[in-house]
Design an enzyme around this catalytic site. Structure first.
Site, PDB file in Angstrom:
ATOM      1  N   ASP A 176       3.802 -11.706  -0.998  1.00 28.36           N
ATOM      2  CA  ASP A 176       3.998 -10.290  -1.269  1.00 28.36           C
ATOM      3  C   ASP A 176       4.654 -10.309  -2.638  1.00 28.36           C
ATOM      4  OD1 ASP A 176       5.369  -7.800  -1.670  1.00 28.36           O
ATOM      5  OD2 ASP A 176       4.879  -7.355   0.418  1.00 28.36           O
ATOM      6  N   HIS A 177       3.908  -9.924  -3.664  1.00 28.42           N
ATOM      7  CA  HIS A 177       4.408 -10.244  -5.008  1.00 28.42           C
ATOM      8  C   HIS A 177       5.705  -9.493  -5.342  1.00 28.42           C
ATOM      9  CE1 HIS A 177       2.283  -6.612  -6.330  1.00 28.42           C
ATOM     10  NE2 HIS A 177       2.900  -6.702  -7.494  1.00 28.42           N
ATOM     11  N   HIS A 239       5.039  -4.020   0.215  1.00 26.68           N
ATOM     12  CA  HIS A 239       5.991  -4.121  -0.901  1.00 26.68           C
ATOM     13  C   HIS A 239       7.304  -3.352  -0.643  1.00 26.68           C
ATOM     14  CE1 HIS A 239       2.561  -5.851  -2.704  1.00 26.68           C
ATOM     15  NE2 HIS A 239       2.077  -4.795  -3.310  1.00 26.68           N
TER      16      HIS A 239
HETATM   17  C1  BG6 Z   1      -0.762  -3.919  -5.443  1.00 29.11           C
HETATM   18  C2  BG6 Z   1      -1.492  -2.665  -5.032  1.00 29.11           C
HETATM   19  O1  BG6 Z   1      -0.450  -4.693  -4.323  1.00 29.11           O
HETATM   20  O2  BG6 Z   1       0.431  -3.567  -6.102  1.00 29.11           O
HETATM   21  C3  BG6 Z   1      -1.787  -1.796  -6.239  1.00 29.11           C
HETATM   22  O3  BG6 Z   1      -2.712  -3.019  -4.390  1.00 29.11           O
HETATM   23  C4  BG6 Z   1      -0.508  -1.537  -7.015  1.00 29.11           C
HETATM   24  O4  BG6 Z   1      -2.386  -0.581  -5.857  1.00 29.11           O
HETATM   25  C5  BG6 Z   1       0.225  -2.843  -7.297  1.00 29.11           C
HETATM   26  O5  BG6 Z   1      -0.873  -0.918  -8.230  1.00 29.11           O
HETATM   27  C6  BG6 Z   1       1.579  -2.593  -7.917  1.00 29.11           C
HETATM   28  O6  BG6 Z   1       2.126  -3.793  -8.356  1.00 29.11           O
HETATM   29  P1  BG6 Z   1       3.081  -3.809  -9.626  1.00 29.11           P
HETATM   30  O7  BG6 Z   1       3.565  -5.216  -9.706  1.00 29.11           O
HETATM   31  O8  BG6 Z   1       2.251  -3.370 -10.786  1.00 29.11           O
HETATM   32  O9  BG6 Z   1       4.166  -2.841  -9.334  1.00 29.11           O
END
Ligand code: BG6
Length: 490
Positions: A176-177, A239
């Site tokens: 989960d980044h 997230h």
């Molecule tokens: C992804 C979603 O997991 O996270 C996207 O599928 C979203 O819709 C993105 O834009 C947001 O990631 P970050 O790191 O740009 O906040």
């Protein structure tokens, strides 16, 4: 950690995720000397490409502003190669193994890390084929997988049941980044490394906690994919809920992966399922000036879609620390800003000597421009007893101007290389998170008379949002009362 001569395989090497995130992160790690010595990176996908095409594609998102980075990119590309093959037949995976063996040479142990940057419909066959055809006889292997981990509790369990007999929990790294973001990793230190935060971090002092995710753009061509998920599955169940657990969990016994994840699971298990009356959903329309399209103007979106592109969900945690405190998750596409932040709003101080003195707020800005600031009342300097809201401000760009903040994917791939699971999602954690969300998601799917409230592209969300938040005790800043200082940060 992965020893020298290991191999990293990127499956789905021709796709978007690999191009935009995986390869740039691998390059970042290479540049700063974090990849194992003599590592080889192999791309695998269905597309037939020659070496030049492959290298052009994987470097398209890598920036090389200086001669040094240009040289480093050449060195990095020289470590990579590509094999094409199907995702559901032995043949391709056998040629991948043959290719890996050639790169490894005649060695006693082989260590392989498989990064699955793949669409969900091929997760299971690929995981099975990797185990069957590419798992080394001696040495070890790990797989990195990424959401969507199903679309509800049942499908997530199905995926888990298919993986479990072939890959051990120890070998699986569920990304989960958001857990790789610098400010999210800072939450445990802020909370447990500072006595004064720790002391006020509970229902006696906190009025509400908001976790907000705003993107200033719509689905723009990605609507076909998005429409199957919606904002709740896309960023909230994963997230934002991850951020919530870090904010709410008890102090872990140690920083070890299992101790941290035990506490996260405990918080999730104390959360009741979502109550529909605690939710607002929205979908964006054209912008007020008509220049930006509505969600349904996107050709890839099915006409009449009820898919939420915005949601505010109020959740509760039934434990001693948090009982009664609303945790408000808010997320939307096509809003007025690009911002992800956590806002802890404290209770009113006792009145009496004060009238209308604003509440303290602690804000953790996750992106952009990481910062932590505490809105604090002080005496306005001068011959007066007037108060003024000021801030204790830790803006990273100012305080840590010399330090590079790693990309989330760099941090996480390095953790996987080092075998550290702390920032990855454990199987029981995933299960617990789906339990909280699934009944509500099904309720939305089934009740076709529920339609999201419309909001204009570029706005703050549905018009009644402020009243909704106020009904949970959230005191919104009076317009003009407080302004974030506008001094330039370099
Ligand atoms: C992804 C979603 O997991 O996270 C996207 O599928 C979203 O819709 C993105 O834009 C947001 O990631 P970050 O790191 O740009 O906040």
């Amino acid at each position: 950690p992965l020893p020298p001569n290991s191999i990293i395989v990127v499956l789905g090497a021709s796709g978007d995720l690999a191009k935009k995130k995986t390869y740039p992160a691998l390059f970042g790690l290479y540049r700063y000397g974090f990849l194992p010595t003599n590592v080889k990176i192999v791309g695998y996908a269905r597309t037939k490409m020659d070496d030049a095409d492959y290298k052009k594609r994987i470097s398209s998102y890598i920036k090389t502003p200086t001669d040094t980075t240009e040289t480093q990119l050449k060195e990095f590309l020289a470590m990579t190669s590509y094999v094409s093959g199907q995702y559901d037949q032995d043949e391709g995976f056998l040629s991948l193994t043959k290719h890996m063996e050639e790169l490894e040479g005649d060695v006693e142990e082989r260590h392989r890390l498989f990064y699955m940057a793949l669409p969900p419909n091929v997760f299971i066959p690929v995981a099975q084929h990797l185990k069957k055809n590419c798992y080394p006889k001696s040495g070890g292997a790990r797989i990195i997988i990424e959401k969507p981990f199903g679309h509800d509790l049942a499908s997530s369990r199905e995926l888990q049941a298919a993986l479990q007999p072939i890959w051990t929990e120890d070998e699986i790294f569920r990304i989960d980044h958001y857990l790789g973001k610098e400010m999210v990793k800072n939450i445990l230190i802020l909370r447990f490394g500072n006595e004064f935060f720790g002391a006020a971090w509970n229902k006696n002092h906190v009025s509400s906690i908001q976790i907000t995710f705003k993107e200033p753009f719509g689905t723009e061509g990605r609507g076909g994919y998005f429409d199957q998920f919606g904002i709740i599955r896309d960023v909230m169940q994963n997230h934002l809920l991850q951020v919530l657990t870090m904010i709410a969990m008890e102090r872990p016994v140690s920083f070890s992966a299992e101790d941290i994840r035990d506490e996260k699971v405990r918080v999730l298990r104390a959360m009741p399922i979502i109550d529909p009356k605690n939710v607002v959903i929205g979908q964006y329309d054209k912008s007020l000036d008509g220049t930006k399209p509505g969600y349904q103007d996107d050709d890839t979106v099915p006409k009449g879609s009820r898919c939420p592109t915005f949601a505010a969900i109020v959740m509760y945690i039934k434990n001693d620390r948090w009982d009664g405190v609303p945790f408000i998750l808010k997320a939307g596409k096509a809003l007025d800003a690009a911002k992800v932040e956590v806002r802890v709003q404290f209770k009113d101080v006792t009145s009496g000597i004060f009238k209308d003195i604003p509440r303290n707020e602690l804000v953790l800005r996750i992106q952009p421009d990481e910062s932590v600031y505490l809105k604090m009342n002080t005496k306005l300097p001068g011959l007066t007893m007037k108060t003024s809201v000021t801030e204790l401000d830790l803006t990273y760009k100012r305080r840590f101007s010399e330090l590079k903040i790693p990309e989330a994917y760099e941090a996480l791939i390095l953790d996987a290389i080092n075998g550290d699971h702390s920032n990855f999602v454990r199987d029981d954690e995933l299960d617990a998170s789906w339990k909280i969300f699934t009944p509500f998601l099904h309720y939305l799917d089934e009740n076709t008379d529920i339609v999201p409230a419309r909001y204009p592209y570029g706005s703050r969300g549905p018009a009644f949002l402020d009243d909704f938040l106020a009904s949970y005790g959230y005191a919104r800043e009076q317009e003009g009362m407080y302004q974030w200082p506008t001094t330039k940060v370099n």
